[in-house]
Motif scaffolding. Sequence first.
Motif, PDB file in Angstrom:
ATOM      1  N   SER A  66      61.038  45.972   2.070  1.00 52.62           N
ATOM      2  CA  SER A  66      60.443  45.514   3.346  1.00 52.62           C
ATOM      3  C   SER A  66      59.882  46.564   3.919  1.00 52.62           C
ATOM      4  CB  SER A  66      61.679  44.863   4.323  1.00 52.62           C
ATOM      5  OG  SER A  66      62.558  45.846   4.477  1.00 52.62           O
ATOM      6  N   VAL A  67      59.663  47.757   3.182  1.00 49.77           N
ATOM      7  CA  VAL A  67      59.030  48.722   3.912  1.00 49.77           C
ATOM      8  C   VAL A  67      58.141  49.353   2.719  1.00 49.77           C
ATOM      9  CG1 VAL A  67      60.901  49.409   5.197  1.00 49.77           C
ATOM     10  CG2 VAL A  67      60.979  50.476   2.992  1.00 49.77           C
ATOM     11  N   SER A  68      57.330  50.680   3.159  1.00 48.97           N
ATOM     12  CA  SER A  68      56.159  50.911   2.300  1.00 48.97           C
ATOM     13  C   SER A  68      56.073  52.603   2.735  1.00 48.97           C
ATOM     14  CB  SER A  68      54.862  50.413   2.212  1.00 48.97           C
ATOM     15  OG  SER A  68      54.198  50.648   3.611  1.00 48.97           O
ATOM     16  N   THR A 108      55.371  52.961   6.486  1.00 51.26           N
ATOM     17  CA  THR A 108      56.328  52.850   7.441  1.00 51.26           C
ATOM     18  C   THR A 108      56.851  54.255   8.202  1.00 51.26           C
ATOM     19  OG1 THR A 108      57.104  50.913   6.159  1.00 51.26           O
ATOM     20  CG2 THR A 108      58.522  51.666   8.038  1.00 51.26           C
ATOM     21  N   PHE A 120      54.461  44.139  13.222  1.00 54.32           N
ATOM     22  CA  PHE A 120      54.944  45.380  12.219  1.00 54.32           C
ATOM     23  C   PHE A 120      55.627  44.737  10.924  1.00 54.32           C
ATOM     24  CE2 PHE A 120      55.078  49.116  15.665  1.00 54.32           C
ATOM     25  CZ  PHE A 120      53.687  48.642  16.108  1.00 54.32           C
ATOM     26  N   PRO A 121      56.464  43.953  11.229  1.00 53.89           N
ATOM     27  CA  PRO A 121      57.257  43.653   9.881  1.00 53.89           C
ATOM     28  C   PRO A 121      56.393  42.932   9.022  1.00 53.89           C
ATOM     29  CG  PRO A 121      58.439  42.532  11.694  1.00 53.89           C
ATOM     30  CD  PRO A 121      57.551  43.579  12.143  1.00 53.89           C
ATOM     31  N   MET A 144      54.163  45.347   7.279  1.00 56.72           N
ATOM     32  CA  MET A 144      54.989  45.779   6.118  1.00 56.72           C
ATOM     33  C   MET A 144      54.994  45.044   4.706  1.00 56.72           C
ATOM     34  SD  MET A 144      54.740  48.829   7.137  1.00 56.72           S
ATOM     35  CE  MET A 144      53.330  48.800   8.132  1.00 56.72           C
ATOM     36  N   HIS A 145      55.275  43.848   5.219  1.00 53.03           N
ATOM     37  CA  HIS A 145      55.756  42.776   4.103  1.00 53.03           C
ATOM     38  C   HIS A 145      54.506  42.624   3.331  1.00 53.03           C
ATOM     39  CE1 HIS A 145      57.394  39.256   2.215  1.00 53.03           C
ATOM     40  NE2 HIS A 145      56.398  38.731   2.296  1.00 53.03           N
ATOM     41  N   ASP A 172      53.818  45.769   1.292  1.00 56.27           N
ATOM     42  CA  ASP A 172      54.679  46.085  -0.020  1.00 56.27           C
ATOM     43  C   ASP A 172      54.471  44.997  -1.039  1.00 56.27           C
ATOM     44  OD1 ASP A 172      57.113  47.478  -0.745  1.00 56.27           O
ATOM     45  OD2 ASP A 172      57.853  45.181  -0.936  1.00 56.27           O
ATOM     46  N   LEU A 219      49.422  51.318  15.233  1.00 56.96           N
ATOM     47  CA  LEU A 219      49.735  50.965  14.081  1.00 56.96           C
ATOM     48  C   LEU A 219      48.270  50.965  13.402  1.00 56.96           C
ATOM     49  CD1 LEU A 219      51.338  49.741  11.874  1.00 56.96           C
ATOM     50  CD2 LEU A 219      50.892  47.348  12.589  1.00 56.96           C
TER      51      LEU A 219
END
Length: 570
Positions: free
Chosen positions: A62-64, A67, A288-289, A292-293, A296, A332
């Motif tokens: 769920s991160v990269s 992040t 944000f999430p 990030m999804h 990834d 961001l």
Amino acid sequence: MNTQQSLGAYADLLVDIAALSSLPETQKKELIAAVRFMADKIIGLGTGTLIDLNALNVKLGSVSAATFGLKKTSFQNIKSRFRKALKLTGRNTMPGKHTNTLSADWQAVMDLIPTKRRARPISRLAHFASERGWKPYEIDVDKMAVFEAALKTALVPHAQGVYRRSCKALNDFANEVEGWPIPPVSMPSPKLPKSIVWASLPPHLTAEADKIFKARLKSKGTAPSLSDYTSLSEFVSAQKISGGRRWSEATVSGYRYALQRHLSVLLNLEQQTAYPDLKSALVPGAVFPSLMHMIDDAGKLQQMHFRIAVALTSLAAACGATEADIKELRRLEMHIFEELGLGKTGLSEKSKKAVAAVSDDQTRAKLLLLPIALMKSVLKSDIDIQTARTVRTAVALEILIMATLRKSNLVKLRLDKHFLNWADPKAERLQVSIPGDETKGGHDIVFEFPGNSSELIRMYVSKFRPLLPGSDTPWLFPGTKGSHIDSSTLCGQVQKTILTHVGIKMHLHAFRHIAAKLVLDVHPTAYQSVSTLLSHGSIDVTTKYYSGVDQMKAVQILDDLVNKIRKSSI
């Protein structure tokens, strides 16, 4: 020592690393830092937490690198060092990259696959099976279940995706490769789609978005018209929404796509979460999430993610988001912008290498003469589909060299649309016109091929193109499904030909950089000419990328002028 089933806490792992007397202190510090990063940054619960690789995989998925403000290579190094820490302390897990030798049987299977790239999805399985002494023909449901379980309990983010790609590759090879010894395997459940169709998204959100698009569209004039709305309240709402810069149709299309991707991710990740309005779905905590999804899922940060971030910020502003939220979304944007290196000037390292590869006269001559060399080799052979493909590659190279088209425009060339005088058999110089709505810069591209280039294209179309699939369509480079050839197919053939005959690796976009360098080497200040040649949106784009390409030549011209003045003054 701990086993894979009982790995202990992160604190236990730190103690075991410190006890490795044979390990240099510098390496110990690197491993300890990696373990602390996983405990504090990824899991977020500190070193007292028990090591659960399955939970860690979910978090890593769920991160990269973006992040944490890291480069991709730095993030990969942290994961690699964590794996090494587990291995050195006896906590054996599936490695990130297998180093054990393939068995003879599995090596024979890998040799059946046409390319290394296509073999990659089953490489991990081949090493895993070799390590356990499994024969290729023994692969069945039970053994695939063992492999899947090992993936899920190892440090392999998106283990399900890795397993799914392995299964798909096995089934593809079973259908395509003669003598394939592994029987077809059952496919896991399909993953959720990247993008849900607009009509299937929550209607109250899409309806609100459509109102915004309608109000902000440039073609609606300078202000909303009362006649366009069914009630006064809708009209007043539209007036508020329409404040600010107008959006073109292309912008609306891009923003709609970005919102579609974003809402799809939110629904896939949080199916039970209800968003009462569009504003609530565009707060930083939702954006944000979601981004990030996407990052990834793509496997790396791409310019597409920056465009989506910009679109979502603009939509949030149009929905009346607070200044604080807009500020966070802008941060961001800038973070992604900097990670992608979009603010840098000059060519990328990849492009610099391509330009440098043809800096010597001999290599450059080989490249520029390659279409002619290919035609000479073909004319000595019988005309068949293989020679037709070779001539197709020669024509693509000739167009790249003489017209500097982007690959998207190259593959979409049509004889009935873009070649203005194709129907005139007496025309010695073919004229091409590509309208601005088909080009990246939005400008029309108009040019004329010289006589020898025109002759090559006509010969290809009359003698060789009829042997290729799809020759009954108007595409210069037809494909097999009634459309043009796939760009990756044509690019691959051109790149392979260049590597074989010139001995250098070169991507197709590099032809544009080489053309710019050829012009600027002779005329160091001819940025406007280069801008026109490459169909850039403005001369600023040209100077951004090529201001350094001609620097040595410009200095040389100055040196020559100074020496000339000195000699005349003596």
